[in-house]
Design a protein around this motif. Sequence first.
Motif, PDB file in Angstrom:
ATOM      1  N   LYS A  39      10.246  11.640 -12.167  1.00 23.38           N
ATOM      2  CA  LYS A  39      10.419  12.426 -13.387  1.00 23.38           C
ATOM      3  C   LYS A  39       9.628  13.728 -13.309  1.00 23.38           C
ATOM      4  N   LYS A  40       8.433  13.672 -12.745  1.00 23.33           N
ATOM      5  CA  LYS A  40       7.557  14.843 -12.704  1.00 23.33           C
ATOM      6  C   LYS A  40       7.851  15.769 -11.525  1.00 23.33           C
ATOM      7  N   SER A  41       8.078  15.190 -10.335  1.00 21.85           N
ATOM      8  CA  SER A  41       8.158  16.035  -9.141  1.00 21.85           C
ATOM      9  C   SER A  41       9.497  15.997  -8.428  1.00 21.85           C
ATOM     10  N   GLY A  42      10.480  15.344  -8.973  1.00 18.53           N
ATOM     11  CA  GLY A  42      11.798  15.336  -8.343  1.00 18.53           C
ATOM     12  C   GLY A  42      11.927  14.211  -7.332  1.00 18.53           C
ATOM     13  N   LYS A  43      13.150  13.988  -6.877  1.00 16.59           N
ATOM     14  CA  LYS A  43      13.416  12.924  -5.924  1.00 16.59           C
ATOM     15  C   LYS A  43      13.010  13.346  -4.524  1.00 16.59           C
ATOM     16  N   LYS A  44      13.019  12.382  -3.605  1.00 16.56           N
ATOM     17  CA  LYS A  44      12.643  12.631  -2.218  1.00 16.56           C
ATOM     18  C   LYS A  44      13.585  13.672  -1.608  1.00 16.56           C
ATOM     19  N   GLY A  45      13.017  14.685  -0.987  1.00 14.07           N
ATOM     20  CA  GLY A  45      13.808  15.726  -0.339  1.00 14.07           C
ATOM     21  C   GLY A  45      14.202  16.862  -1.260  1.00 14.07           C
ATOM     22  N   LYS A  84       0.839  -1.182   0.000  1.00 13.52           N
ATOM     23  CA  LYS A  84       0.000   0.000   0.000  1.00 13.52           C
ATOM     24  C   LYS A  84       0.876   1.234   0.000  1.00 13.52           C
ATOM     25  N   GLN A  85       0.452   2.242  -0.754  1.00 18.15           N
ATOM     26  CA  GLN A  85       1.182   3.487  -0.801  1.00 18.15           C
ATOM     27  C   GLN A  85       0.177   4.618  -0.680  1.00 18.15           C
ATOM     28  N   THR A  86       0.506   5.617   0.135  1.00 22.86           N
ATOM     29  CA  THR A  86      -0.373   6.750   0.351  1.00 22.86           C
ATOM     30  C   THR A  86       0.331   8.017  -0.095  1.00 22.86           C
ATOM     31  N   ILE A  87      -0.368   8.831  -0.875  1.00 19.19           N
ATOM     32  CA  ILE A  87       0.179  10.090  -1.364  1.00 19.19           C
ATOM     33  C   ILE A  87      -0.764  11.200  -0.930  1.00 19.19           C
ATOM     34  N   THR A  88      -0.208  12.208  -0.291  1.00 25.05           N
ATOM     35  CA  THR A  88      -0.979  13.359   0.148  1.00 25.05           C
ATOM     36  C   THR A  88      -0.376  14.600  -0.472  1.00 25.05           C
ATOM     37  N   GLY A  89      -1.232  15.481  -0.962  1.00 26.87           N
ATOM     38  CA  GLY A  89      -0.703  16.698  -1.562  1.00 26.87           C
ATOM     39  C   GLY A  89      -1.799  17.642  -2.008  1.00 26.87           C
ATOM     40  N   ASN A  90      -1.381  18.646  -2.751  1.00 25.07           N
ATOM     41  CA  ASN A  90      -2.263  19.661  -3.286  1.00 25.07           C
ATOM     42  C   ASN A  90      -3.358  19.006  -4.141  1.00 25.07           C
ATOM     43  N   LYS A  91      -4.599  19.418  -3.912  1.00 23.58           N
ATOM     44  CA  LYS A  91      -5.745  18.802  -4.567  1.00 23.58           C
ATOM     45  C   LYS A  91      -5.671  18.909  -6.096  1.00 23.58           C
ATOM     46  N   ALA A  92      -5.338  20.078  -6.607  1.00 25.63           N
ATOM     47  CA  ALA A  92      -5.288  20.271  -8.056  1.00 25.63           C
ATOM     48  C   ALA A  92      -4.158  19.456  -8.680  1.00 25.63           C
ATOM     49  N   ILE A 128      -2.819  16.669  -7.541  1.00 29.62           N
ATOM     50  CA  ILE A 128      -3.174  15.249  -7.485  1.00 29.62           C
ATOM     51  C   ILE A 128      -4.123  14.903  -8.634  1.00 29.62           C
ATOM     52  N   LYS A 129      -5.133  15.739  -8.846  1.00 30.55           N
ATOM     53  CA  LYS A 129      -6.118  15.462  -9.898  1.00 30.55           C
ATOM     54  C   LYS A 129      -5.501  15.529 -11.290  1.00 30.55           C
ATOM     55  N   ARG A 130      -4.680  16.554 -11.542  1.00 33.65           N
ATOM     56  CA  ARG A 130      -4.132  16.756 -12.878  1.00 33.65           C
ATOM     57  C   ARG A 130      -2.964  15.832 -13.200  1.00 33.65           C
ATOM     58  N   THR A 131      -2.156  15.496 -12.194  1.00 29.55           N
ATOM     59  CA  THR A 131      -0.902  14.817 -12.481  1.00 29.55           C
ATOM     60  C   THR A 131      -0.835  13.387 -11.955  1.00 29.55           C
ATOM     61  N   ILE A 132      -1.153  13.188 -10.682  1.00 27.04           N
ATOM     62  CA  ILE A 132      -0.946  11.889 -10.052  1.00 27.04           C
ATOM     63  C   ILE A 132      -1.966  10.858 -10.536  1.00 27.04           C
ATOM     64  N   LEU A 133      -3.226  11.220 -10.647  1.00 26.57           N
ATOM     65  CA  LEU A 133      -4.235  10.256 -11.109  1.00 26.57           C
ATOM     66  C   LEU A 133      -3.945   9.739 -12.521  1.00 26.57           C
ATOM     67  N   PRO A 134      -3.566  10.592 -13.484  1.00 23.40           N
ATOM     68  CA  PRO A 134      -3.180  10.040 -14.788  1.00 23.40           C
ATOM     69  C   PRO A 134      -1.936   9.152 -14.720  1.00 23.40           C
ATOM     70  N   ARG A 163       9.801  19.014  -4.896  1.00 25.64           N
ATOM     71  CA  ARG A 163       8.776  18.234  -4.198  1.00 25.64           C
ATOM     72  C   ARG A 163       8.287  18.971  -2.955  1.00 25.64           C
ATOM     73  N   LYS A 164       9.179  19.683  -2.278  1.00 23.30           N
ATOM     74  CA  LYS A 164       8.770  20.455  -1.097  1.00 23.30           C
ATOM     75  C   LYS A 164       7.814  21.570  -1.480  1.00 23.30           C
ATOM     76  N   LYS A 165       8.061  22.216  -2.624  1.00 23.17           N
ATOM     77  CA  LYS A 165       7.181  23.287  -3.076  1.00 23.17           C
ATOM     78  C   LYS A 165       5.796  22.767  -3.424  1.00 23.17           C
ATOM     79  N   LEU A 166       5.720  21.526  -3.914  1.00 28.03           N
ATOM     80  CA  LEU A 166       4.428  20.927  -4.252  1.00 28.03           C
ATOM     81  C   LEU A 166       3.687  20.436  -3.015  1.00 28.03           C
ATOM     82  N   ASN A 167       4.378  20.393  -1.869  1.00 32.62           N
ATOM     83  CA  ASN A 167       3.794  19.906  -0.615  1.00 32.62           C
ATOM     84  C   ASN A 167       3.270  18.484  -0.815  1.00 32.62           C
ATOM     85  N   LEU A 168       4.142  17.628  -1.335  1.00 35.76           N
ATOM     86  CA  LEU A 168       3.769  16.268  -1.692  1.00 35.76           C
ATOM     87  C   LEU A 168       4.506  15.291  -0.794  1.00 35.76           C
TER      88      LEU A 168
END
Length: 87
Positions: free
Chosen positions: A64-70, A2-10, A12-18, A74-79
């Motif tokens: 590729k889309k949001s950068g590596k951990k840390g 199981k993996q959980t991703i939390t972040g900005n609503k817009a 997540i909808k535009r990028t993570i779901l696809p 990724r910090k700016k995206l609050n992901l």
Amino acid sequence: MKQTITGNKAFIKRTILPMTKQAGITKVRVKDLPALVPGEKDQMELTLDLDKEQNTRFLDLLKKKSGKKGSMKRKKLNLTVFKEVLR
């Protein structure tokens, strides 16, 4: 797994779901999280049920889309990404 991703609503909808569709992930649970502090944006939480192959494809797309951990991007995206191994 199981993996959980939390972040900005817009984002997540535009990028993570696809990305989940591209990785072949079919079991996705979506939960809206309201803003707890005034001035903060609403967030969305995705819970994915995936195997090792799907996980590697999905993490490659995410890096590729949001950068590596840390990374600053990724910090700016609050992901945040949490992984829980189920036995």
